[in-house]
Each structure stands twice: as C-alpha cells, then as structure tokens.
Write a protein that holds these residues in place. Structure first.
Motif, PDB file in Angstrom:
ATOM      1  N   UNK A   1      -7.005  30.094  31.153  1.00 15.68           N
ATOM      2  CA  UNK A   1      -5.872  30.894  30.707  1.00 15.68           C
ATOM      3  C   UNK A   1      -4.880  30.084  29.899  1.00 15.68           C
ATOM      4  N   UNK A   2      -4.538  28.883  30.363  1.00  8.88           N
ATOM      5  CA  UNK A   2      -3.597  28.046  29.621  1.00  8.88           C
ATOM      6  C   UNK A   2      -4.201  27.593  28.294  1.00  8.88           C
ATOM      7  N   UNK A   3      -5.497  27.285  28.281  1.00  2.00           N
ATOM      8  CA  UNK A   3      -6.141  26.929  27.020  1.00  2.00           C
ATOM      9  C   UNK A   3      -6.100  28.107  26.045  1.00  2.00           C
ATOM     10  N   UNK A   4      -6.368  29.292  26.573  1.00  2.00           N
ATOM     11  CA  UNK A   4      -6.312  30.483  25.719  1.00  2.00           C
ATOM     12  C   UNK A   4      -4.910  30.739  25.202  1.00  2.00           C
ATOM     13  N   UNK A   5      -3.901  30.524  26.042  1.00  2.00           N
ATOM     14  CA  UNK A   5      -2.521  30.703  25.599  1.00  2.00           C
ATOM     15  C   UNK A   5      -2.169  29.698  24.510  1.00  2.00           C
TER      16      UNK A   5
ATOM     17  N   UNK B   1      -9.455  39.517  27.565  1.00  6.69           N
ATOM     18  CA  UNK B   1     -10.127  39.912  28.801  1.00  6.69           C
ATOM     19  C   UNK B   1      -9.637  39.075  29.976  1.00  6.69           C
ATOM     20  N   UNK B   2      -9.505  37.770  29.766  1.00 10.53           N
ATOM     21  CA  UNK B   2      -9.028  36.891  30.831  1.00 10.53           C
ATOM     22  C   UNK B   2      -7.613  37.265  31.239  1.00 10.53           C
ATOM     23  N   UNK B   3      -6.736  37.471  30.261  1.00 11.51           N
ATOM     24  CA  UNK B   3      -5.333  37.725  30.588  1.00 11.51           C
ATOM     25  C   UNK B   3      -5.133  39.085  31.221  1.00 11.51           C
ATOM     26  N   UNK B   4      -5.749  40.129  30.637  1.00 12.53           N
ATOM     27  CA  UNK B   4      -5.500  41.482  31.142  1.00 12.53           C
ATOM     28  C   UNK B   4      -6.177  41.718  32.485  1.00 12.53           C
ATOM     29  N   UNK B   5      -7.487  41.486  32.539  1.00 15.79           N
ATOM     30  CA  UNK B   5      -8.220  41.753  33.778  1.00 15.79           C
ATOM     31  C   UNK B   5      -7.871  40.719  34.842  1.00 15.79           C
ATOM     32  N   UNK B   6      -7.665  39.466  34.443  1.00 19.72           N
ATOM     33  CA  UNK B   6      -7.277  38.452  35.427  1.00 19.72           C
ATOM     34  C   UNK B   6      -5.947  38.757  36.063  1.00 19.72           C
ATOM     35  N   UNK B   7      -4.978  39.168  35.242  1.00 17.38           N
ATOM     36  CA  UNK B   7      -3.671  39.537  35.808  1.00 17.38           C
ATOM     37  C   UNK B   7      -3.801  40.741  36.723  1.00 17.38           C
ATOM     38  N   UNK B   8      -4.576  41.737  36.303  1.00 21.80           N
ATOM     39  CA  UNK B   8      -4.728  42.941  37.128  1.00 21.80           C
ATOM     40  C   UNK B   8      -5.386  42.620  38.465  1.00 21.80           C
ATOM     41  N   UNK B   9      -6.435  41.805  38.460  1.00 24.14           N
ATOM     42  CA  UNK B   9      -7.115  41.474  39.718  1.00 24.14           C
ATOM     43  C   UNK B   9      -6.209  40.659  40.631  1.00 24.14           C
ATOM     44  N   UNK B  10      -5.419  39.764  40.046  1.00 19.81           N
ATOM     45  CA  UNK B  10      -4.486  38.993  40.874  1.00 19.81           C
ATOM     46  C   UNK B  10      -3.469  39.912  41.528  1.00 19.81           C
TER      47      UNK B  10
ATOM     48  N   UNK C   1       3.085  39.356  24.354  1.00 24.82           N
ATOM     49  CA  UNK C   1       2.795  40.108  25.583  1.00 24.82           C
ATOM     50  C   UNK C   1       1.697  39.422  26.385  1.00 24.82           C
ATOM     51  N   UNK C   2       0.640  38.984  25.696  1.00 30.53           N
ATOM     52  CA  UNK C   2      -0.463  38.323  26.403  1.00 30.53           C
ATOM     53  C   UNK C   2      -0.006  36.994  27.015  1.00 30.53           C
ATOM     54  N   UNK C   3       0.872  36.280  26.316  1.00 30.65           N
ATOM     55  CA  UNK C   3       1.365  35.016  26.862  1.00 30.65           C
ATOM     56  C   UNK C   3       2.144  35.260  28.144  1.00 30.65           C
ATOM     57  N   UNK C   4       3.030  36.261  28.118  1.00 30.80           N
ATOM     58  CA  UNK C   4       3.797  36.591  29.326  1.00 30.80           C
ATOM     59  C   UNK C   4       2.863  37.081  30.426  1.00 30.80           C
ATOM     60  N   UNK C   5       1.871  37.879  30.069  1.00 27.61           N
ATOM     61  CA  UNK C   5       0.919  38.386  31.055  1.00 27.61           C
ATOM     62  C   UNK C   5       0.163  37.251  31.728  1.00 27.61           C
TER      63      UNK C   5
END
Length: 414
Positions: free
Chosen positions: A378-382, A220-229, A327-331
């Motif tokens: 995000x970095x912790x999640x990665x 959720x953080x990676x996908x929605x965070x990237x989209x909102x940014x 993919x999530x890491x790159x995102x």
C-alpha cells in the motif's frame, strides 16, 4: 534424406506456403488483367513480336507498379502480416498492425509486390506445368493429342523419350513452391517486421498497459483492503458487544453491509477494466467529493477521525485526477490505521495553497496490535501515485506517532 526432402516438398508447412503463394497470385490477377486489357484495347499487343507470351510479360511489368502503389495502403500490412504469420511460417517477428510510418509502408509495399510476383509465378506453374506433363505422358497412348495440343507435336516422333520431361513437369510446382515459400519466409521479418518506429510505439503501448495495470492494482488494494479492514474491525467489535449493546451491533452490521456493497461495486468495476469489457468506467470513480463518506466509514470502524480542510470548500475545485488520487491516498492511510493501530484517534489535514495540495495524516503508534507479514504494498502504491503526479511523499514514525504526508502540485494535470 529422402524423408526430409519429402517433408520439405509435401509437408504441412510446404502445403501452407503453397496456399499462401497461390493467394499472392490471386492478388496479382486483377492488376495483370487490367494491364492486359489496356494493351489489347490500345492495339499495342498486335505490334509485339512473339505474341501472346511477350504481351503477357509486358502486362505483368505494367501491373507491378500499381501493385506496389496498392501496397502503400496502411491496412495492407495488417492483412499481409496476418496471412504470413499463419501460412508462411516466417523465420522472425512479423507484425499485423497498420503501417503508420513511411518506412513501414514502403516495406509493406515491397512485400506485397514480391508476394504477388512470386505467387503469380507459382500459380502459373501450378496451373500449366502438371497438365502439360500429363499430355506428354499420355502422348504414346494417343497420337491424336498432338492435334489438340499443337505445342506437343515435336514429341510425336519419339513420345517415350519425352516421358521424363512429362514427369518433371508434373512435379515442377513442388520445388518451385518450396523455394519461393522459403524465400518469402526469410524476407518476411525484414519487410513485415517492426521498424524502429514500430518498436518504439510497441514499447510505449506496453508501458501504458503496465502503468494502467499498476494503477488498477493500487485501486484494488486501497479500496478493497480498506473495506476488508473496516469490516473485520466492525465485526470484531460487534461480536464483543453482541449481548451488552444490541443497538451498536445493529449499527455495526449496517455499516458492514454498506462497506461490503461499496467494495463489491469497486471490485466489479476493476475486474471489468481488467477484462476490457468496456472502455468507460462501469462505476463512479471516487474523489475527495466522497471524503465525508470515507471518514464516516472509518469512524464507524472505531477510529476517531479529526478532519481539517483548509479552505473548507477547496476540494471542489481540484483537478479530477488529483482529487481521485488524493482520495486513494487518504483511503490507504485510513486502511493502515485500521489494520495496524486499531481504534485510535486519527488527525487528517488537507490544505490548498501555493499551487499544491498537502495531505498530512497521523495517528499514535500502537505497539500491541499484531502485524501482518508481507505488507508494504500500500505504501509503495501510494508513493507511485504521488510520483506520477510529480509530488513528494513521506511515511514513517516520528515523535511517537505515525505520519503520512504527500504534497501534490496542482498544475499540469488534466
């Protein structure tokens, strides 16, 4: 004192425990009747002295082993545990899960047998004692009752002297039920509570649920965070060029629409998983096969992405789990660039070799862009993603650029 005693004998908990015990008696009844039928059919009961009481007790003794064998069925603990939690008010933890281990099945069988035996006693007392006590109370008013109930004939000489016994018989089910219910409530956690194997299984289930929730939170953080940014940067750029470059504004609005649509689809997918609405993914899970689309959206947001794949067709052969997490890491890396650096050139290298996938992403550090407090998830999640895959992860500034690097082994993944 009297009020406390009344509550223990007639309170809500006492009534529920009585119902629980009567249910145990009902469970015992078919076994007892089957054993009694065998005794009667074989003619054994005719040779038993003091029949029929002795034959009833013998039938009970013959029925209990079959009750215990039935209690070995794994689902018995499910039914008995649920009933005990609702009606018995146990003094400790009681499980309503199937008994999977031999120790749990033995404990459940012991509980089932004791519940049926205690319930049979309480049900018998509840059915026999109050009517007998009522007969003794009514005997002074009608001596003919002794002709109907032969057992009451000794009381016809002094019927008033038997009145206290009649009252005691009427009230007898109350203390018997309270004592039996309290005893079952104390032993329920011992026989229906978790065994060491159950505790280990429950701990593993909790760990799996926490790991799944952590993975969903990362997605959720990676996908929605990237989209909102991306949407925020594109909207800001479109606002600046609204009068000077209408064509760019139209492209930015189209990109915002596509990004928002994808973000809503992923958000709906994640919420469906959290609500456990479906055991299967409700939306396609992104992987490196969607890398070109991710790069295109990032470029549309203003970042100049320089992509290098070595070999060019290597990502198609990656394990699905590795491809999804990569993919999530790159995102997340692209999202950090858009949030913290803005419209800067980004270099992304993906290399396959020596049994591992290497991801290297770097960009110039922009010191003028405002930062947001409370970040770092995000970095912790990665780092957690890479650790789950038994890889290594580093992120930080070096030589005036921000570097994000991950190395993921390809072996041992489904």
């Amino acid at each position: 004192m009297a009020r406390r005693l009344t509550r223990r004998l007639l309170g809500r908990r006492a009534r529920l425990r009585w119902v629980h015990l009567v249910l145990g008696g009902a469970l015992l009844t078919p076994f007892h009747l089957a054993a009694l039928t065998v005794l009667t059919g074989t003619g054994l009961s005719r040779d038993i002295p003091a029949e029929p009481l002795t034959s009833q007790l013998l039938a009970l003794a013959l029925a209990l082993p079959f009750v215990a064998l039935t209690g070995l069925v794994p689902l018995v603990r499910t039914l008995e545990g649920g009933a005990a939690r609702v009606l018995c008010a146990p003094t400790g933890e009681v499980l309503s899960l199937p008994a999977t281990s031999a120790a749990a099945r033995r404990r459940a069988a012991a509980w089932f047998t004791l519940h049926a035996l205690a319930g049979g006693v309480v049900a018998g007392v509840s059915l026999a004692a109050p009517p007998g006590g009522l007969v003794l109370l009514l005997l002074p008013l009608s001596a003919n009752l002794a002709d109907v109930f032969g057992w009451a004939e000794p009381a016809t000489s002094l019927p008033l002297a038997w009145t206290p016994l009649g009252l005691a018989l009427i009230l007898l089910p109350l203390p018997v039920s309270a004592a039996a219910g309290a005893w079952l409530a104390r032993i329920a956690p011992i026989l229906l509570g978790p065994t060491p194997a159950d505790r280990l299984a429950l701990a593993e289930q909790r760990a799996e649920r926490l790991a799944e929730r952590a993975r969903i939170a990362r997605d959720l953080h990676d996908s929605v965070g990237h989209a909102l940014s991306a949407v925020g940067i594109q909207a800001a750029a479109a606002g600046r060029l609204l009068d000077r470059d209408p064509a760019f504004v139209a492209r930015a609005l189209t990109a915002i629409e596509d990004t928002a649509r994808d973000a809503v689809a992923e958000l709906d997918h994640v919420l469906g998983l959290l609500r456990e609405e479906t055991p299967e993914p409700a939306a396609p899970v992104p992987s490196l096969a969607n890398l070109a689309e991710l790069v295109a959206r990032t470029r549309a947001a203003g970042a100049d992405v320089d992509l290098h794949l070595d070999p060019a067709d290597g990502v198609a052969a990656l394990p699905r789990l590795v491809s999804r997490e990569a993919y999530r890491i790159v995102q997340e890396g692209f999202g950090n660039v858009l949030r913290h650096a803005g419209e800067v050139p980004v270099s992304l290298h993906l290399r396959l070799g020596r049994g591992e996938l290497t991801i290297d992403l770097s960009n110039p550090i922009a010191g003028t862009r405002p930062t947001r407090s409370g970040g770092g998830r995000g970095l912790r999640g990665t780092a957690e993603r890479v650790a789950v895959l038994r890889g290594t992860f580093t992120a930080g500034p070096r030589d005036g650029r921000w570097h994000l690097s991950a190395r993921i082994p390809l072996e041992g993944h489904p």
